[in-house]
Design a protein around this motif. Sequence first.
Motif, PDB file in Angstrom:
ATOM      1  N   ASN A 160      42.267  34.854  41.209  1.00  0.00           N
ATOM      2  CA  ASN A 160      42.014  36.071  41.980  1.00  0.00           C
ATOM      3  C   ASN A 160      41.580  35.734  43.413  1.00  0.00           C
ATOM      4  O   ASN A 160      40.600  36.266  43.936  1.00  0.00           O
ATOM      5  CB  ASN A 160      40.955  36.934  41.288  1.00  0.00           C
ATOM      6  N   ASP A 175      44.033  39.514  35.886  1.00  0.00           N
ATOM      7  CA  ASP A 175      43.860  38.171  36.428  1.00  0.00           C
ATOM      8  C   ASP A 175      45.151  37.674  37.078  1.00  0.00           C
ATOM      9  O   ASP A 175      46.253  37.890  36.563  1.00  0.00           O
ATOM     10  CB  ASP A 175      43.425  37.200  35.330  1.00  0.00           C
ATOM     11  N   ARG A 176      44.981  36.986  38.209  1.00  0.00           N
ATOM     12  CA  ARG A 176      46.091  36.372  38.922  1.00  0.00           C
ATOM     13  C   ARG A 176      45.731  34.927  39.232  1.00  0.00           C
ATOM     14  O   ARG A 176      44.643  34.641  39.725  1.00  0.00           O
ATOM     15  CB  ARG A 176      46.396  37.119  40.236  1.00  0.00           C
ATOM     16  N   ASP A 200      52.031  34.405  42.649  1.00  0.00           N
ATOM     17  CA  ASP A 200      50.971  34.854  41.748  1.00  0.00           C
ATOM     18  C   ASP A 200      51.538  35.063  40.350  1.00  0.00           C
ATOM     19  O   ASP A 200      52.631  35.617  40.178  1.00  0.00           O
ATOM     20  CB  ASP A 200      50.361  36.162  42.245  1.00  0.00           C
ATOM     21  N   ASN A 203      50.467  36.369  36.349  1.00  0.00           N
ATOM     22  CA  ASN A 203      49.560  36.979  35.380  1.00  0.00           C
ATOM     23  C   ASN A 203      49.935  36.463  34.000  1.00  0.00           C
ATOM     24  O   ASN A 203      50.934  36.912  33.417  1.00  0.00           O
ATOM     25  CB  ASN A 203      49.664  38.503  35.430  1.00  0.00           C
TER      26      ASN A 203
END
Length: 319
Positions: free
Chosen positions: A146, A169-170, A186, A188
């Motif tokens: 994040n 969440d990333r 990114d 997830n």
Amino acid sequence: MSVVTLISLILLSLGFAGAEECTMYAAVGKNKVIDHGLELLGQSFHLRWTHDSKIVYDTRKNTEPKPQTTPNGSLLLTNLQLNNTGSYQVTIYDNMGKLVLDKTTRLCVLLPVFKPRLTHTCTDASVSLRCDVGNSVDVNVVWSHNRQTLPGSTDKTLTITKAMLKPVDRYVCTVSNKASEEKSDDVNPECTEDSSSTVLLFGMKLWLMVVILAGGGGLLLILIVITLVCVCQSRRRRASRIKEEEEMRLAPLTQPTRQASLHHHPPKSQSRTRTKNRTPSQATQNSRPLPLPRSPQPEPDDAPPIPIPRRTGPRNHRS
């Protein structure tokens, strides 16, 4: 002999100690400015740049090819290649010929890093993130959660528990060397509930393998049934053909016997009809066997003549 070896080792160690380290880094294909660190120089100053003791720029000499410089005399290198690595020395003199600056910069040109690809794998209780750096060598890996750097996470693989994983969440991995830096997209890391408990067979899901095997078995059964039907029909046609050929072969032998039996034995219905229509006398006479016709025999030459009966007609009465 031992003294010579010792002296050689000392000189070799001194040579490595005196070797210059890179003080500046750049990536292949990029541009780089080597600054001498002084303010704007006037036209009266004498400026010279050398690359590994070879003059590449001199305000009082024509050099080919002549590199570019900034307004204050810093050296500008464009489209760098690996052969641009080396020591760059700048010397500046005033109008009286006094040395103002003598500075050496060691430039190292490196291959740029590739953009990493971030993937994840779900297990029973954890998620494994992998940062694929491709063909990049001597790189540093930094993980971010994040947009917050995770301290101490420098491996290419990051493992987290499912209890810590949240839907928002990333995760990002950053790959860098001393000349360039690239970030991944990114990611997830979503894991379905049954992804960790899915039973695999030959690397595929169990239900999919069952469907494939069932379909294949049904198709095989249909093919077997079709094959058996074709074989039975072929045998029947063959037996029928053999029977017809046998009848055609025996037909010339059985046909005269049938005709004779039909000639000597008329149908019962016709014989019964004829018997009913006959009178008793005719029935009695017909019941006797008929004599077989005799073939005419040749008459001998000395046989007596056969008398011929006289014909008697009506006489005419004379008046």
